[in-house]
Design an enzyme around this catalytic site. Structure first.
Site, PDB file in Angstrom:
ATOM      1  N   ASP A 146       0.552  -1.053  -0.503  1.00 21.10           N
ATOM      2  CA  ASP A 146      -0.263  -0.140  -0.189  1.00 21.10           C
ATOM      3  C   ASP A 146       0.915   1.127   0.040  1.00 21.10           C
ATOM      4  OD1 ASP A 146      -3.014   0.923   0.096  1.00 21.10           O
ATOM      5  OD2 ASP A 146      -1.634   1.806   2.418  1.00 21.10           O
ATOM      6  N   LYS A 176       1.538   4.392  -3.021  1.00 24.26           N
ATOM      7  CA  LYS A 176       1.370   5.855  -2.525  1.00 24.26           C
ATOM      8  C   LYS A 176       2.707   6.705  -3.360  1.00 24.26           C
ATOM      9  CE  LYS A 176      -1.820   5.425   0.983  1.00 24.26           C
ATOM     10  NZ  LYS A 176      -1.603   5.307   2.286  1.00 24.26           N
TER      11      LYS A 176
END
Ligand code: ADP
Ligand code: ASP
Ligand code: MG
Length: 813
Positions: A676, A680
């Site tokens: 995750d 980003k």
């Protein structure tokens, strides 16, 4: 003496006719009144329909005739309740004549224009008779006069031209001897040879104008079903409002370009005599209405109104040899004139290599054949091509006396149309500059009118139409925030934000007027079955201006749909990270589509929820700065885990707690593996201008081999218990160096990495608490002290506020 005309809706029911009678009562107390009436609302269309059925040997004309009969007999009963025998008999006799005519058409299966005029004349003959009798039964000094005895025309059936010399004389002669109220049928007339003619659809207005001019009255009043001539057709533009004053020229332009409220030829007879026209609403007599005079007001709005004509066809004649053909335009327009085809619109490129003109689409076939015949020789020599025909078009026109004094009106017009993906097929501006027109697709008319109306008449508010997919936690918060802030946005930012569609994985619900947000859950429950394509199709079909699609799912399939939205110039706001962290080409393609179709593609919430991280980065780049390095802590879940893991609790328990409290994805491995965070930093690197893919991000995992290999969430937790010592070791090492463990994302000179780091005291990351995120941008302008964005980087409320900020950004563009 006054001339007052009442339209179809005004005389469309006994209730409305009683309103007409009340108005006549007031007026006749002061003055003599000439009252022109239309047929009862809808009757002219019904008569024409009956005629066409009879002509086509379809005997259902009989049942339609019965309807027409009932409508009129009921009116007699409702308006004249006692002693109505004679009136009823007379009406029945007239209806019998109508029936005989229809039977005749059926028998000979032919309906000429001459017979058609005779047929429709029954509408006005019946309405004027019934209204006059209703007045007489209430003891008014009233009489009915047949306008056919007064208005004399040529034999151009269905749109006859008036012989003003004879007509004016007849009118002046008749009105020498005056009753208080004279009721006249509008629309109908008689030819010099005694046949029934009509003045064209909508022609009752014209009848009234002819009377007013012949008698040089002080004012002509047109009473209808709306409170004046509006800034745009009120049936299509909700925000349209009545125009207080117009010049004759403006009124003519607006009516010629589709404002049906006034039949275009009406202005002509009263213009020379300078008789003002007042348009009023029968059901709202207290409203001011619109006053039309010869006064050009130079101080008012530059654009007075916007109108539209549907069912337009565009014909283009082009060819290399066109310049050399003598009298080309003359021949073209003579050909059209011979066929009695009205040309609504002409544009010619300055190269004279092509000429393009608009006509009503009923004339298309005739025009095409006639033109190709007229230029047969030139076409055979390939000097010009056969005429090109496009149908399904409309004209929209901005009208105003004052437009010529203002710069940039067409620029604003075409930029508003462009932003809303309205394809413009042709443009014309009259030399008088009272009118700028564009030909567009008929399906875009409503959107175009509303977008233009917003720009020229509602400068103060802009409507945003929002469509939300995924109404879970974050969606729910977003809807609540929109509901709470709507008023504020309208007052302070002039944005009228409406949620028009929403969908979860099962159902979708739409309301073109804006969904009632207090009850959205029950509306959605009653909605139709949701599909991604269905959602898109519906948004395209609604075709609303300033549409915004918001994705609050984590779905690959939804992310895959963005391209289709952007291609329709629909803005996309993504909370979903998948599109921006997918293959670079896909990300780039979406950015290109956004640019090409002028549709914003925003995804602020992809990194740090509501924190203005991407926005800050974009501002730096757009203002010419260069990103040297980015260092960031970007995972609320990993912060929670490492802030709470302190050697006293087990790593397993902390992860479990994080999951239970909603800080991790349902599968905590997505967070703990660093994927995750990698997504980003990938997005930040791309927004900094680097072509990276997820595989390019170095991800050194702090997890053990066993953790990484686990094949289920449960299995993963088991391996955490087994490998507790590994995590205690990580913790102890950090503590011994007086460091804190933080999961850090970095981007340096084109290389991105994520991983667990030991952060020494004094470092800006050291004291990071709770779900806070922090991003440090080192740039050419901020080489030593970074630009820092810090704050809560997870949670439904702040994520929703990030989406909200993106919506406002679309609104303010
Ligand atoms: P009537 O039967 O009274 O003559 P019409 O139907 O001919 O009425 O004209 C009134 C209608 O014109 C309105 O109901 C409205 O739908 C339509 N219209 C179109 N453009 C405009 C406009 N700019 N302003 C007002 N009405 C308009
Ligand atoms: N009844 C006619 C029509 O519908 C004329 C009018 O209403 O003005 O066109
Ligand atoms: Mg009308």
């Amino acid at each position: 003496m006054r001339v007052i005309k009442f339209g179809g809706t005004s005389v469309g029911s006994a209730i409305n006719i009683n309103k007409v009678i009340a108005i006549l009562k007031t007026y006749s107390e002061e003055d003599e009144v000439i009252c022109v009436v239309s047929a009862v609302g809808g009757i002219t269309d019904k008569l024409l329909e009956c005629g066409s059925m009879a002509q086509n040997q379809d005997d259902t004309y009989l049942s339609l005739f019965e309807k027409i009969k009932t409508i009129h007999l009921n009116l007699v009963d409702e308006l004249i309740s006692i002693n109505n025998h004679d009136v009823k008999n007379n009406v029945e006799t007239k209806l019998q004549h109508l029936k005989n005519l229809l039977d005749g058409i059926y028998l000979i299966n032919e309906l000429s224009l001459k017979t058609s005029d005779k047929l429709v004349s029954f509408g006005e003959l019946l309405s004027s008779y019934i209204i006059a009798e209703a007045l007489i039964s209430r003891n008014f000094d009233a009489i009915r006069k047949n306008s056919q005895d007064l208005i004399v025309t040529n034999s151009n059936f269905t749109k006859a031209e008036v012989n003003f010399k004879i007509t004016n004389k007849n009118i002046q002669e008749y009105f020498k001897d005056q009753h208080k109220i004279v009721v006249l049928p509008g629309f109908i007339s008689k030819s010099e040879s005694g046949d029934i003619t009509t003045l064209g659809r909508g022609g009752s207005d014209y009848t009234a104008a002819i009377m007013a001019a012949a008698l040089n009255v002080k004012q002509l009043e047109i009473w209808t079903d709306v409170s004046g001539m509006f800034t745009a057709n009120p049936k299509l533009v909700k925000q349209a409002r009545p125009i207080e004053k117009l010049s004759y020229q403006e009124a003519m332009e607006l009516s010629h370009f589709g404002a049906k409220v006034l039949y275009p030829p009406t202005v002509q007879p009263v213009l020379d005599a300078e008789i003002p026209i007042l348009i009023k609403n029968t059901t709202e007599p207290e409203a001011d209405g619109t006053l039309i005079t010869n006064h050009v007001n130079t101080y008012k709005n530059s654009v007075s109104g916007i109108s539209n004509i549907d069912k337009i066809a565009l014909l283009t004649l082009q060819g290399n040899g066109m310049i050399g053909i003598p009298g080309f335009s003359k021949r073209l327009f003579e050909t059209l004139a011979q066929e009695k085809i009205n040309v609504i619109f002409i544009t010619q490129a300055s190269s004279e290599h092509s000429i393009c003109f608009g006509i009503s689409d009923i004339d298309v076939q005739t025009a095409e054949i006639a033109i190709n015949e007229a230029f047969e020789y030139e076409i055979s020599l390939r000097k010009i091509d056969p005429v090109i025909v496009e149908t399904g078009l409309s004209i929209i026109a901005l009208v105003g006396d004052n437009m010529k004094n203002h710069q940039g009106i067409s620029g604003r017009m075409f930029s508003a149309l462009g932003k809303n993906n309205v394809n413009i097929r042709a443009i014309a501006q009259g030399a008088s500059e009272k009118n700028i027109s564009a030909v567009i697709l008929e399906k875009d008319v409503k959107k175009a009118l509303n977008a233009l109306h917003e720009i020229f008449f509602e400068v103060k508010t802009k409507q945003l139409n929002v469509f939300i997919t995924g109404v879970g936690n974050v969606g729910e918060r977003l809807i609540a925030q929109i509901e709470q802030q709507r008023k504020h946005l309208k007052q302070h930012l002039r944005l009228n934000l409406r949620v028009v569609g929403m969908s979860n994985s099962r159902q979708m619900y739409f309301n073109e007027e804006g969904i009632d947000l207090a009850n959205w859950k029950s509306h959605l429950n009653e909605g139709e079955t949701a599909t991604l394509q269905g959602f898109l199709d519906k948004i395209i079909a609604l075709n609303l201006r300033n549409s915004i699609f918001i994705d609050i799912t984590a779905s690959h399939e939804v992310a895959h749909m963005y391209q289709h939205y952007l291609k329709e110039s629909i803005a996309v706001i993504a909370c979903n990270k998948i599109a921006c962290s997918s293959d670079y080409n896909n990300y780039q393609n979406l950015k290109n589509l956004s640019r090409k179709y002028g549709a914003p593609f925003l995804f602020e919430t992809n990194v740090g929820a509501g924190l203005p991280i991407i926005n800050t980065l974009n501002n730096l780049i757009n203002s010419g700065d260069d990103i040297v390095s980015i260092q960031a802590v970007l995972s609320g879940s990993l912060n929670f885990v490492f802030n709470n893991f302190n050697g006293e609790t087990s790593f397993h328990d902390v992860v479990k707690q994080a999951q239970n409290e909603g800080y991790t994805e349902p599968d905590p491995r997505i967070d703990l593996s660093g994927v995750d965070v990698a997504r980003k930093i990938l997005i930040l690197a791309r927004e900094s201008g680097h072509q990276l893919n997820l595989e390019d991000i170095k991800n050194t995992s702090f997890l053990t081999e066993a953790n990484l290999k686990s094949d289920s969430v449960e299995g993963f937790y088991q391996t955490l218990i087994k490998d507790e010592a590994h995590f205690q070791e990580l913790y102890k090492n950090a503590v011994n160096k007086n460091c804190q463990l933080k999961y850090v994302a970095e981007f340096n000179n084109g290389i991105a990495s994520v991983g667990l780091r030991e952060i020494p005291e004094g470092h800006p990351f050291y004291n990071l608490k709770g779900k806070d995120n922090i991003v440090m941008f080192y740039t050419q302008r901020y080489p030593d002290q970074p630009l820092i964005v810090k704050g809560a980087g997870a949670g439904a409320e702040v994520t929703a506020s990030g989406l909200f900020a993106d919506i406002i950004k679309v609104g303010n563009r």
